[in-house]
Design a protein around this motif. Structure first.
Motif: not given
Length: 143
Positions: A10, A53-54, A57, A65, A67, A104, A106, A109, A118-119
């Motif tokens: 990340q 994980l997307h 991220t 993911c 989401a 989103l 990120f 996140t 977040v979200g």
């Protein structure tokens, strides 16, 4: 995966999002088609239902993911409901598509910066359908 491995994955994304915040804004999509027997076939692009994980991220896109799965569930719920209501009213649906999309950021996140939530920022649900009048019914037909 260890915490250090995750941080390593990340770190470049966090740096990118600090330098260019607009690259953290991603719109996800889900789509499904009304099927027979009150079903909605959701196009996931994955052969299994394993969340991960997307890529935004640090994921490698080999897993779904969560989401995306949320949007897919929304599409499934709306599609099944529309199909059930149409069936109850004697309205045949053709070329019916349900779409959900959600925005989103990120950075939230990944905590870059700390004040970005977040979200999902926004979620939109669309249905595109063509009703077919009932063959023989005393019920009124509405378009």
């Amino acid at each position: 995966m260890t915490a250090d491995e995750l941080k390593s994955l990340q770190a470049p994304l966090k740096a990118q999002y600090r330098d260019r915040p607009e690259t953290a804004l991603v719109t996800l999509h889900a789509e499904g088609r009304i099927g027979e027997n009150i079903t909605c076939k959701i196009e996931t692009g994955k052969s299994r239902a394993e969340a991960g994980l997307h890529p935004a991220t640090g994921g490698d896109a080999s897993n779904a993911c969560s989401a995306d799965m949320l949007l897919e569930a929304l599409v499934g719920c709306a599609g099944v409901t529309l199909s059930a209501v149409a069936t109850t009213l004697g309205i045949a649906l053709r070329n019916t598509t349900i779409r959900a999309e959600g925005d989103l950021d990120f950075r939230g996140t990944l905590g870059v910066p700390k004040d970005v939530p977040v979200g999902f920022k926004h979620i939109r649900l669309h249905s595109i359908w063509t009703p077919t009048p009932p063959k023989s019914s005393s019920r009124p037909y509405f378009v």
